[in-house]
Design a protein around this motif. Structure first.
Motif, PDB file in Angstrom:
ATOM      1  N   LEU A   1      18.697  18.561  90.514  1.00 19.96           N
ATOM      2  CA  LEU A   1      17.556  18.552  91.424  1.00 19.96           C
ATOM      3  C   LEU A   1      16.345  19.246  90.822  1.00 19.96           C
ATOM      4  O   LEU A   1      15.225  18.762  90.963  1.00 19.96           O
ATOM      5  CB  LEU A   1      17.950  19.214  92.750  1.00 19.96           C
ATOM      6  N   VAL A   2      16.565  20.388  90.146  1.00 17.79           N
ATOM      7  CA  VAL A   2      15.470  21.120  89.508  1.00 17.79           C
ATOM      8  C   VAL A   2      15.946  21.624  88.151  1.00 17.79           C
ATOM      9  O   VAL A   2      16.843  22.466  88.084  1.00 17.79           O
ATOM     10  CB  VAL A   2      14.999  22.326  90.365  1.00 17.79           C
ATOM     11  N   PHE A   3      15.390  21.066  87.100  1.00 19.71           N
ATOM     12  CA  PHE A   3      15.617  21.562  85.743  1.00 19.71           C
ATOM     13  C   PHE A   3      14.244  21.584  85.077  1.00 19.71           C
ATOM     14  O   PHE A   3      13.872  20.684  84.344  1.00 19.71           O
ATOM     15  CB  PHE A   3      16.603  20.681  84.967  1.00 19.71           C
TER      16      PHE A   3
ATOM     17  N   LYS B   1       9.753  25.815  83.330  1.00 19.64           N
ATOM     18  CA  LYS B   1       8.866  26.843  83.863  1.00 19.64           C
ATOM     19  C   LYS B   1       9.470  27.587  85.052  1.00 19.64           C
ATOM     20  O   LYS B   1       8.855  28.491  85.589  1.00 19.64           O
ATOM     21  CB  LYS B   1       7.536  26.207  84.276  1.00 19.64           C
ATOM     22  N   VAL B   2      10.683  27.177  85.452  1.00 21.98           N
ATOM     23  CA  VAL B   2      11.391  27.803  86.566  1.00 21.98           C
ATOM     24  C   VAL B   2      12.654  28.438  86.004  1.00 21.98           C
ATOM     25  O   VAL B   2      13.383  27.822  85.234  1.00 21.98           O
ATOM     26  CB  VAL B   2      11.739  26.749  87.649  1.00 21.98           C
ATOM     27  N   SER B   3      12.954  29.668  86.407  1.00 20.77           N
ATOM     28  CA  SER B   3      14.051  30.418  85.780  1.00 20.77           C
ATOM     29  C   SER B   3      15.443  30.086  86.306  1.00 20.77           C
ATOM     30  O   SER B   3      16.412  30.704  85.902  1.00 20.77           O
ATOM     31  CB  SER B   3      13.795  31.920  85.922  1.00 20.77           C
ATOM     32  N   VAL B   4      15.556  29.121  87.218  1.00 17.72           N
ATOM     33  CA  VAL B   4      16.861  28.702  87.716  1.00 17.72           C
ATOM     34  C   VAL B   4      16.987  27.185  87.616  1.00 17.72           C
ATOM     35  O   VAL B   4      15.992  26.472  87.626  1.00 17.72           O
ATOM     36  CB  VAL B   4      17.111  29.129  89.184  1.00 17.72           C
ATOM     37  N   GLY B   5      18.227  26.733  87.506  1.00 20.51           N
ATOM     38  CA  GLY B   5      18.529  25.313  87.632  1.00 20.51           C
ATOM     39  C   GLY B   5      19.133  25.093  89.001  1.00 20.51           C
ATOM     40  O   GLY B   5      19.847  25.960  89.521  1.00 20.51           O
ATOM     41  N   ILE B   6      18.828  23.953  89.606  1.00 21.74           N
ATOM     42  CA  ILE B   6      19.369  23.636  90.922  1.00 21.74           C
ATOM     43  C   ILE B   6      19.966  22.235  90.846  1.00 21.74           C
ATOM     44  O   ILE B   6      19.309  21.291  90.419  1.00 21.74           O
ATOM     45  CB  ILE B   6      18.293  23.705  92.021  1.00 21.74           C
ATOM     46  N   GLY B   7      21.220  22.134  91.246  1.00 22.27           N
ATOM     47  CA  GLY B   7      21.885  20.843  91.210  1.00 22.27           C
ATOM     48  C   GLY B   7      22.822  20.665  92.380  1.00 22.27           C
ATOM     49  O   GLY B   7      23.355  21.641  92.929  1.00 22.27           O
TER      50      GLY B   7
ATOM     51  N   ILE C   1      22.540  26.949  92.703  1.00 18.33           N
ATOM     52  CA  ILE C   1      21.321  27.551  92.163  1.00 18.33           C
ATOM     53  C   ILE C   1      21.803  28.541  91.114  1.00 18.33           C
ATOM     54  O   ILE C   1      22.466  29.523  91.451  1.00 18.33           O
ATOM     55  CB  ILE C   1      20.507  28.252  93.266  1.00 18.33           C
ATOM     56  N   THR C   2      21.494  28.249  89.858  1.00 18.09           N
ATOM     57  CA  THR C   2      22.115  28.988  88.759  1.00 18.09           C
ATOM     58  C   THR C   2      21.073  29.547  87.805  1.00 18.09           C
ATOM     59  O   THR C   2      20.170  28.843  87.384  1.00 18.09           O
ATOM     60  CB  THR C   2      23.075  28.062  87.970  1.00 18.09           C
ATOM     61  N   ALA C   3      21.258  30.818  87.460  1.00 18.54           N
ATOM     62  CA  ALA C   3      20.433  31.475  86.438  1.00 18.54           C
ATOM     63  C   ALA C   3      21.376  32.057  85.391  1.00 18.54           C
ATOM     64  O   ALA C   3      22.511  32.420  85.686  1.00 18.54           O
ATOM     65  CB  ALA C   3      19.595  32.584  87.062  1.00 18.54           C
ATOM     66  N   GLY C   4      20.901  32.142  84.165  1.00 16.53           N
ATOM     67  CA  GLY C   4      21.716  32.701  83.095  1.00 16.53           C
ATOM     68  C   GLY C   4      22.542  31.635  82.404  1.00 16.53           C
ATOM     69  O   GLY C   4      22.309  30.435  82.554  1.00 16.53           O
ATOM     70  N   THR C   5      23.547  32.098  81.672  1.00 19.91           N
ATOM     71  CA  THR C   5      24.378  31.210  80.864  1.00 19.91           C
ATOM     72  C   THR C   5      25.830  31.321  81.313  1.00 19.91           C
ATOM     73  O   THR C   5      26.381  32.424  81.330  1.00 19.91           O
ATOM     74  CB  THR C   5      24.282  31.613  79.380  1.00 19.91           C
TER      75      THR C   5
END
Length: 135
Positions: A35-37, A40-46, A116-120
């Motif tokens: 949904l969001v990759f 410029k945004v520090s999280v991915g949303i899927g 909603i994920t941040a980091g590795t």
């Protein structure tokens, strides 16, 4: 017949494609709709959808976190050393940096959540059939 089969066609968000990029870290089939990759945004949303019995390996998020917003079906979430939590639509899970955990569908239900994920992520061992079947 599995519960919540309607999730095959999508729920709050479309199901997306088979999750081939992370298939090696799952037992069973999952689907991912990014949904969001945005760099410029520090999280991915899927939106992640699991077929019945599908679950991911134990894993930790390094230098980040994960928030799961359950949108449909029935699933499990478990942190190392704690009891598994039964999940249903409307549940929210917050996993902090470095916490070993796994999540997935119940044996007889489709399951969907927005991640909603941040980091590795650091992927670890699979959740064994014996462990999962005991739930």
């Amino acid at each position: 017949m599995a519960k919540h089969e309607e999730l095959q066609e999508g729920g709050l968000f479309p199901v997306g494609e088979k999750n081939e990029a992370f298939a090696q870290y799952f037992i069973g089939q999952s689907y991912l709709n990014g949904l969001v990759f945005d760099p410029k945004v520090s999280v991915g949303i899927g939106n992640v959808t699991f077929e019945p019995g599908c679950r991911n390996n134990w894993h930790v998020h390094r230098d980040g976190y994960q928030v799961l917003l359950v949108t449909g079906g029935e699933g499990w979430y478990q942190e190392e050393g704690k009891e598994a939590q039964f999940l249903k639509a409307g549940d929210v899970i917050v996993t902090h940096d470095g916490v070993k955990h796994w999540h997935g569908a119940t044996k007889d239900s489709w399951f969907s959540h927005v991640a909603i994920t941040a980091g590795t992520p650091e992927w670890l061992e699979p959740v064994s059939d014996e462990w999962y079947d005991a739930l």
